[in-house]
Design a protein around this motif. Structure first.
Motif, PDB file in Angstrom:
ATOM      1  N   GLY A  47       0.829  -1.200   0.000  1.00 39.61           N
ATOM      2  CA  GLY A  47       0.000   0.000   0.000  1.00 39.61           C
ATOM      3  C   GLY A  47       0.865   1.252   0.000  1.00 39.61           C
ATOM      4  N   LYS A  48       0.228   2.405   0.016  1.00 43.24           N
ATOM      5  CA  LYS A  48       0.951   3.687  -0.052  1.00 43.24           C
ATOM      6  C   LYS A  48       1.673   4.022   1.249  1.00 43.24           C
ATOM      7  N   GLY A  49       1.176   3.542   2.382  1.00 41.61           N
ATOM      8  CA  GLY A  49       1.817   3.821   3.658  1.00 41.61           C
ATOM      9  C   GLY A  49       0.804   4.220   4.716  1.00 41.61           C
ATOM     10  N   LYS A  50       1.298   4.370   5.921  1.00 42.45           N
ATOM     11  CA  LYS A  50       0.448   4.733   7.058  1.00 42.45           C
ATOM     12  C   LYS A  50       0.379   6.251   7.159  1.00 42.45           C
ATOM     13  N   SER A  51      -0.821   6.769   7.433  1.00 48.64           N
ATOM     14  CA  SER A  51      -0.953   8.226   7.561  1.00 48.64           C
ATOM     15  C   SER A  51      -1.290   8.585   9.009  1.00 48.64           C
ATOM     16  N   ASN A  52      -0.826   9.765   9.412  1.00 48.82           N
ATOM     17  CA  ASN A  52      -1.114  10.233  10.768  1.00 48.82           C
ATOM     18  C   ASN A  52      -2.336  11.151  10.754  1.00 48.82           C
ATOM     19  N   ASP A  53      -2.641  11.767  11.889  1.00 53.92           N
ATOM     20  CA  ASP A  53      -3.829  12.613  12.018  1.00 53.92           C
ATOM     21  C   ASP A  53      -3.797  13.848  11.122  1.00 53.92           C
ATOM     22  N   GLU A  54      -2.595  14.352  10.817  1.00 51.32           N
ATOM     23  CA  GLU A  54      -2.476  15.525   9.946  1.00 51.32           C
ATOM     24  C   GLU A  54      -2.551  15.163   8.467  1.00 51.32           C
ATOM     25  N   GLY A  55      -2.581  13.884   8.150  1.00 51.20           N
ATOM     26  CA  GLY A  55      -2.666  13.443   6.754  1.00 51.20           C
ATOM     27  C   GLY A  55      -1.323  13.147   6.112  1.00 51.20           C
ATOM     28  N   LYS A  56      -0.238  13.280   6.858  1.00 51.47           N
ATOM     29  CA  LYS A  56       1.085  12.972   6.316  1.00 51.47           C
ATOM     30  C   LYS A  56       1.232  11.457   6.175  1.00 51.47           C
ATOM     31  N   VAL A  57       1.693  11.007   5.008  1.00 52.27           N
ATOM     32  CA  VAL A  57       1.831   9.578   4.729  1.00 52.27           C
ATOM     33  C   VAL A  57       3.284   9.153   4.939  1.00 52.27           C
ATOM     34  N   PHE A  58       3.469   8.086   5.722  1.00 60.06           N
ATOM     35  CA  PHE A  58       4.795   7.517   5.966  1.00 60.06           C
ATOM     36  C   PHE A  58       4.924   6.256   5.124  1.00 60.06           C
ATOM     37  N   PRO A  59       5.869   6.218   4.164  1.00 59.92           N
ATOM     38  CA  PRO A  59       5.999   5.047   3.296  1.00 59.92           C
ATOM     39  C   PRO A  59       6.421   3.801   4.075  1.00 59.92           C
ATOM     40  N   LEU A  60       6.146   2.636   3.513  1.00 63.23           N
ATOM     41  CA  LEU A  60       6.470   1.368   4.163  1.00 63.23           C
ATOM     42  C   LEU A  60       7.940   1.021   3.982  1.00 63.23           C
ATOM     43  N   ASP A  61       8.482   0.227   4.920  1.00 63.89           N
ATOM     44  CA  ASP A  61       9.878  -0.225   4.833  1.00 63.89           C
ATOM     45  C   ASP A  61      10.029  -1.384   3.862  1.00 63.89           C
ATOM     46  N   VAL A  62       8.967  -2.179   3.682  1.00 61.91           N
ATOM     47  CA  VAL A  62       9.037  -3.311   2.749  1.00 61.91           C
ATOM     48  C   VAL A  62       8.580  -2.851   1.370  1.00 61.91           C
ATOM     49  N   LYS A  63       9.074  -3.549   0.344  1.00 57.35           N
ATOM     50  CA  LYS A  63       8.674  -3.221  -1.022  1.00 57.35           C
ATOM     51  C   LYS A  63       8.427  -4.513  -1.784  1.00 57.35           C
ATOM     52  N   ALA A  64       7.772  -4.416  -2.923  1.00 57.82           N
ATOM     53  CA  ALA A  64       7.487  -5.588  -3.755  1.00 57.82           C
ATOM     54  C   ALA A  64       8.798  -6.280  -4.104  1.00 57.82           C
ATOM     55  N   GLY A  65       8.800  -7.605  -3.984  1.00 57.75           N
ATOM     56  CA  GLY A  65       9.987  -8.401  -4.285  1.00 57.75           C
ATOM     57  C   GLY A  65      10.781  -8.807  -3.058  1.00 57.75           C
ATOM     58  N   ASP A  66      10.560  -8.154  -1.914  1.00 55.55           N
ATOM     59  CA  ASP A  66      11.261  -8.514  -0.683  1.00 55.55           C
ATOM     60  C   ASP A  66      10.806  -9.880  -0.187  1.00 55.55           C
ATOM     61  N   THR A  67      11.728 -10.622   0.427  1.00 61.27           N
ATOM     62  CA  THR A  67      11.394 -11.860   1.119  1.00 61.27           C
ATOM     63  C   THR A  67      11.318 -11.530   2.596  1.00 61.27           C
ATOM     64  N   ILE A  68      10.200 -11.893   3.229  1.00 60.92           N
ATOM     65  CA  ILE A  68       9.969 -11.506   4.625  1.00 60.92           C
ATOM     66  C   ILE A  68       9.672 -12.720   5.496  1.00 60.92           C
ATOM     67  N   LEU A  69       9.822 -12.541   6.797  1.00 58.57           N
ATOM     68  CA  LEU A  69       9.385 -13.508   7.795  1.00 58.57           C
ATOM     69  C   LEU A  69       8.230 -12.894   8.551  1.00 58.57           C
ATOM     70  N   PHE A  70       7.231 -13.719   8.871  1.00 59.03           N
ATOM     71  CA  PHE A  70       6.067 -13.229   9.606  1.00 59.03           C
ATOM     72  C   PHE A  70       5.624 -14.274  10.599  1.00 59.03           C
ATOM     73  N   GLY A  71       4.780 -13.882  11.550  1.00 58.19           N
ATOM     74  CA  GLY A  71       4.303 -14.778  12.595  1.00 58.19           C
ATOM     75  C   GLY A  71       3.409 -15.886  12.059  1.00 58.19           C
ATOM     76  N   LYS A  72       3.290 -16.934  12.832  1.00 59.87           N
ATOM     77  CA  LYS A  72       2.521 -18.119  12.435  1.00 59.87           C
ATOM     78  C   LYS A  72       1.064 -17.792  12.121  1.00 59.87           C
ATOM     79  N   TYR A  73       0.450 -16.899  12.873  1.00 65.82           N
ATOM     80  CA  TYR A  73      -0.962 -16.604  12.696  1.00 65.82           C
ATOM     81  C   TYR A  73      -1.192 -15.206  12.107  1.00 65.82           C
ATOM     82  N   SER A  74      -0.210 -14.681  11.402  1.00 65.32           N
ATOM     83  CA  SER A  74      -0.304 -13.338  10.819  1.00 65.32           C
ATOM     84  C   SER A  74      -1.152 -13.328   9.565  1.00 65.32           C
ATOM     85  N   GLY A  75      -1.801 -12.212   9.331  1.00 68.69           N
ATOM     86  CA  GLY A  75      -2.483 -11.978   8.068  1.00 68.69           C
ATOM     87  C   GLY A  75      -3.814 -12.674   7.899  1.00 68.69           C
ATOM     88  N   THR A  76      -4.453 -12.348   6.777  1.00 74.28           N
ATOM     89  CA  THR A  76      -5.725 -12.935   6.379  1.00 74.28           C
ATOM     90  C   THR A  76      -5.521 -13.629   5.044  1.00 74.28           C
TER      91      THR A  76
END
Length: 99
Positions: A47-76
């Motif tokens: 996605g585009k990133g997380k936004s705060n109350d003022e509307g400023k968007v903070f980009p994500l640290d992960v990007k398409a193509g990255d290999t990641i580790l996540f918790g056993k019960y993470s996600g939908t």
């Protein structure tokens, strides 16, 4: 057959699990139904990133193509074009794997 395009919203990411090879322990082949789902995946889109109350968007640290580790019960779990994916928030990612 056309491929479906999917873009997650805000701080969510779309992940495809990285499947492990056939597992053999002590000469016994472990069937797929007894295996645990892998906790490693490839980021397909973000996605585009997380936004705060003022509307400023903070980009994500992960990007398409990255290999990641996540918790056993993470996600939908979802299905797109017959393939299984996970949608999760960036905060559920434990780390990025560098090879």
């Amino acid at each position: 057959m056309s491929k479906t395009s999917f873009t997650p919203l805000h701080d969510r990411i779309l992940v495809r699990r990285v499947e492990e090879g056939e597992s053999i322990r002590g000469g016994i082949i472990i069937p797929d139904s007894a295996k645990e789902k892998p906790q490693e995946g490839e980021v397909i889109s973000v996605g585009k990133g997380k936004s705060n109350d003022e509307g400023k968007v903070f980009p994500l640290d992960v990007k398409a193509g990255d290999t990641i580790l996540f918790g056993k019960y993470s996600g939908t779990e979802i299905k797109l074009d017959g393939e299984e994916y996970l949608i999760m928030r960036e905060e559920e990612v434990l780390g990025i794997v560098k090879k």
